[in-house]
Design an enzyme around this catalytic site. Sequence first.
Site, mmCIF file in Angstrom:
data_model
loop_
_atom_site.group_PDB
_atom_site.id
_atom_site.type_symbol
_atom_site.label_atom_id
_atom_site.label_comp_id
_atom_site.label_asym_id
_atom_site.label_seq_id
_atom_site.Cartn_x
_atom_site.Cartn_y
_atom_site.Cartn_z
ATOM 1 N N LYS A 80 0.830 -1.202 0.000
ATOM 2 C CA LYS A 80 0.000 0.000 0.000
ATOM 3 C C LYS A 80 0.869 1.259 0.000
ATOM 4 O O LYS A 80 1.964 1.269 0.581
ATOM 5 C CB LYS A 80 -0.894 -0.062 1.249
ATOM 6 C CG LYS A 80 -1.976 0.972 1.386
ATOM 7 C CD LYS A 80 -2.783 0.663 2.646
ATOM 8 C CE LYS A 80 -3.819 1.688 2.983
ATOM 9 N NZ LYS A 80 -4.554 1.333 4.230
ATOM 10 N N SER A 155 -9.288 1.406 3.844
ATOM 11 C CA SER A 155 -8.417 2.108 2.935
ATOM 12 C C SER A 155 -7.445 1.196 2.173
ATOM 13 O O SER A 155 -6.728 1.668 1.289
ATOM 14 C CB SER A 155 -7.612 3.160 3.715
ATOM 15 O OG SER A 155 -6.814 2.558 4.712
ATOM 16 N N SER A 179 -9.571 -1.147 8.029
ATOM 17 C CA SER A 179 -9.051 -0.844 6.694
ATOM 18 C C SER A 179 -8.473 -2.033 5.939
ATOM 19 O O SER A 179 -8.231 -1.929 4.736
ATOM 20 C CB SER A 179 -7.984 0.257 6.780
ATOM 21 O OG SER A 179 -8.575 1.488 7.112
#
Length: 475
Positions: A80, A155, A179
């Site tokens: 990420k 996220s 997330s």
Amino acid sequence: MPELWMLSASELVHRIRTGEVSSREVVQAHLRRIDEVNPGVNALTVVLDEQALAAADAVDRALRCGDDPGPLCGVPITVKENVDVAGSATTQGIAALRDAIARQDAPHIAQLRAAGAIPIGRTNMPEFGMRWHTTNGLRGATRNPWSAEHTPGGSSGGDAAAVITGMVPLGLGNDGAGSLRWPAQCCGATALKPSLGRVTQSGGRQPTPFAFQLLGVHGPVARHVEDLRLAFTHMCANDGGDPWHAPVPLNGPPVPPPIRVSLVTAPGGTDVHPAVRYALRRAADLLTDAGYVVEEHDAPALERAGEIYTQIMSSYGRVHRVQPPVQTVASDEFARFWQAYEPTWTRAGGEPAFDPMMERAAIARAWNDWLGRAPLVLAPIRTQPAFRLGRDLDPAWLSDFPATMRMAVAVNLLGLPAVAIPTGETDGLPHAVQIIGPRFREDLCLDAAAAIEARIPPLAPIDPHTDPASISSAT
């Protein structure tokens, strides 16, 4: 014979070690898959093709020389964009950080690389990770591979979408309010949110704000529980710079069978969507079939846990003196989202605590007593399925969002481990539930998730149902 990109990380390790395939062949297969499907998904933002092929060649040379390249032995991973990877930008989804090149890997990425894993790309995220839908002004939107009309979650939505479409077998994201687990629910993946103190959070250009030290953790997302365990085992070393790190054995003492499980069907009385309720009941039946004793209970102090979480995050989630207001550096769409959500966020804090950490300790005590009677909890991640695009820009729709995420944020507040495990699909969308355990008992959570996984059809990568031409205009 399945394509290499369809295989689990564990199976790829076996094939590379036995010489059936080379690490270069594995990386090349995944690069071809990325070329094929990423234009329609926009999960990967940067492809590290040259670096990945060079690393694969190093793995193959080591094997030819009789050396051990590590237990992940040439397996490609994604990371990420809020996690440091040496030589790549840690953008946080913010245009102003497009050139924020990391000088070294985050500690757990360095550990995975040392274990033989190969970063093959960076993955998309919402700006600063502050949204449950993955889009930003720098990279655009990630599409849910199951339905272009629904969110992939956030996220860590880029990693979940990449994993479920076979672009990689393993993704590395993080979880500060569900997330990892919420994208797993939206995309049909499995994910591990480790305990506070398991995975080192030190490193990077500046210290992490207190709220994220306390509430957020790094973890893996995959298609198979055994791959979560494989990654987790090799990302928990202490680099000496994290005061939260606890060198606790990865496997705790055996729990005499039958292991008891508390089933939470309506967290704090929250309305639960029929598809989510069905997923919970199915998971409960599968655990019962595996020899677990599942009994329905509600979690203690759940509403207050959400309020204390919100108070801590509100007060200590940003370095206010050195960071500009988020709205001044993020996209117009993010500003619209925050304007719509801020009144709900403010209300979600409830009655201000005299000392939020003191109340957190009281809630932790109540949960400790509860888990002492049944060490595992089976619960929804979010009580509603993946939402349609644009819904989270509607203030009225957002008003009950904190209530739908109570079980997820309670896990973050208390530093507990949880595994998201898919249970099937309804009306073209996947579903997943979470298994929560006592702190540092990831092993119990993973064992229960594996028991569920063993009793449902194997999860294979899917071809995305998306339109590549619509990526640039997606909200």
